[in-house]
Design an enzyme around this catalytic site. Structure first.
Site, PDB file in Angstrom:
ATOM      1  N   HIS A   1       0.819  -1.215   0.000  1.00  0.00           N
ATOM      2  CA  HIS A   1       0.000   0.000   0.000  1.00  0.00           C
ATOM      3  C   HIS A   1       0.850   1.261   0.000  1.00  0.00           C
ATOM      4  CE1 HIS A   1      -3.359  -2.615   0.797  1.00  0.00           C
ATOM      5  NE2 HIS A   1      -2.815  -3.036   1.927  1.00  0.00           N
TER       6      HIS A   1
ATOM      7  N   HIS B   1       3.553  10.637   6.551  1.00  0.00           N
ATOM      8  CA  HIS B   1       2.861  10.480   7.827  1.00  0.00           C
ATOM      9  C   HIS B   1       3.815   9.853   8.835  1.00  0.00           C
ATOM     10  CE1 HIS B   1      -1.430  10.482   5.911  1.00  0.00           C
ATOM     11  NE2 HIS B   1      -0.975  11.700   6.149  1.00  0.00           N
TER      12      HIS B   1
HETATM   13 ZN    ZN Z   1      -0.772   7.540   6.118  1.00  0.00          ZN
END
Ligand code: ZN
Length: 402
Positions: free
Chosen positions: A240, A284
């Protein structure tokens, strides 16, 4: 534009052409002889996901120029040997991925089991992988303690249906449903893929969100106290995203709590939007405190000067899904990723990947950082779009730390 061209021609010619060929899969060979078309193509690609279809990359060299790119970008764009090596790796990866997609159109990726890579199941999401890295996983016999109790309680409060240990086990058992960023298993249908993913549809505090300054609650900024340092880690392609699991004591203190950095990963385009502006990429940084609560710091990125940190990660890009590459000792220092201006937006949200667990403290730094177009291209070839669409704000308070 012309400045861009001349800067590119200044580079060693054979190197430059080889690089370009690798990056474009050989499609831009003609353009590369001029050093012109591919620069535009890269520009189009860099903006494609946020401002238009990716098909823009196929525009011929004489197509009308888009918005002016920063001319400084081309200078810092200079691919070095590491980028070249990474480009070759990615080219191989793309070919593998294409072959795999042809073979298994809808089959879940099932990499060969590799006991040595126990903590990195390909089917694990970026964020559940973070949960899986709970420190207690590494102690063979955790004793019941108040800390464990608090953690369990926090998990329950956060709406987590199962502890990190169970999530990991499920991952190993192939218990995670196959989810993607488009098609039938895309974000609109995540909640239907597995009962545990229901929050993706029913949650009222989902991430990402579109931040509109007119709707924020402006106020004095509580400073983000970073204690990042040179650290060890490993890079994994979890199917992902590209994720770096970080070791060591890197902490972020905010709101009276100390959160330890667990991992960081990338999305292209950025999942967050600010005042209707999209960004090419976001990193992130996933932190967790002793109570098991998550805090994610979002660092937005746009094309520009090369990112030293991204360069390090891309250089060690895994060669296949679930492949894990250990980074050289002390290579990663997240200080390199932080902007000068550390004002931010703060709100409560969720994981942006299934199971979309809520109760996550989000901080989005206002000042974007940069990465080169070559760096962006390397990632976008592997992950053309790994961004969940913006979710409803639902009267949430978004604090604008001024
Ligand atoms: Zn993320």
């Amino acid at each position: 534009m012309h400045k861009t061209t001349s800067a590119r021609l200044d580079q060693p010619r054979s190197h430059s052409m080889a690089m370009r060929w690798l990056l474009t899969g050989g499609l831009a060979v003609t353009a590369s002889t001029l050093g012109l078309g591919s620069a535009r193509a890269e520009q189009a690609q860099a903006h494609g996901s946020t401002h238009g279809p990716v098909a823009a990359t196929t525009k011929p060299a004489h197509a009308p120029a888009g918005s002016g790119a920063p001319t400084t970008a081309s200078v810092s764009d200079t691919p070095d040997a590491q980028t070249l090596a990474a480009a070759m790796q990615v080219q191989a990866l793309v070919l593998q991925a294409q072959a795999r997609q042809k073979d298994t159109a809808h089959a879940s990726p099932k990499p060969a089991h590799n006991p040595a890579h126990g903590s990195g199941p390909a089917s694990a999401t970026a964020h559940t992988a973070a949960l899986a890295h709970s420190p207690d996983l590494h102690s063979s016999a955790p004793k019941p303690s108040s800390r464990a109790y608090i953690r369990a309680k926090a998990s329950a409060l956060a709406g987590r249906t199962e502890p990190a240990r169970a999530a990991t086990a499920a991952g190993h058992a192939g218990g995670e449903a196959h989810w993607t960023y488009d098609g039938e298993t895309g974000p609109q249908n995540w909640s239907q893929l597995k009962p545990e993913y229901e929050t993706c549809a029913t949650g009222q505090r989902q991430s990402p969100i579109h931040i509109e300054e007119g709707a924020t609650l402006p106020g004095p900024a509580e400073p983000l106290l970073f204690n990042y340092q040179a650290s060890n880690g490993s890079v994994v392609n979890n199917g992902h995203t590209i994720q770096v699991d970080v070791e060591g004591d890197n902490t972020l203190a905010v709101r009276g709590s100390v959160y330890k950095l667990v991992q960081f990963h990338f999305h292209h385009p950025a999942e967050e939007k600010v005042n209707y502006k999209g960004f090419s990429m976001v990193v992130h940084l996933v932190h967790k405190n002793a109570a098991g609560q998550l805090a994610v710091l979002a660092v937005l990125m746009d094309p520009g000067a090369s990112s030293p940190l991204v360069e390090k990660v891309w250089t060690h890009m895994p060669l296949d899904v679930a492949d894990r590459v250990k980074l050289p000792v002390g290579l990663i220092n997240l200080v390199e990723l932080l902007p000068q201006d550390q004002r931010y937006y703060q709100f409560i949200g969720s994981l942006t990947t299934p199971p979309c667990t809520e109760g996550v403290l989000w901080m989005v730094l206002k000042q974007p950082m940069t990465l080169s177009r070559s760096q962006l291209r390397l990632f976008s070839q592997l992950f053309p779009n790994n961004a969940r669409p913006a979710q409803a704000v639902n009267n949430r308070i978004v604090r604008e730390a001024m």
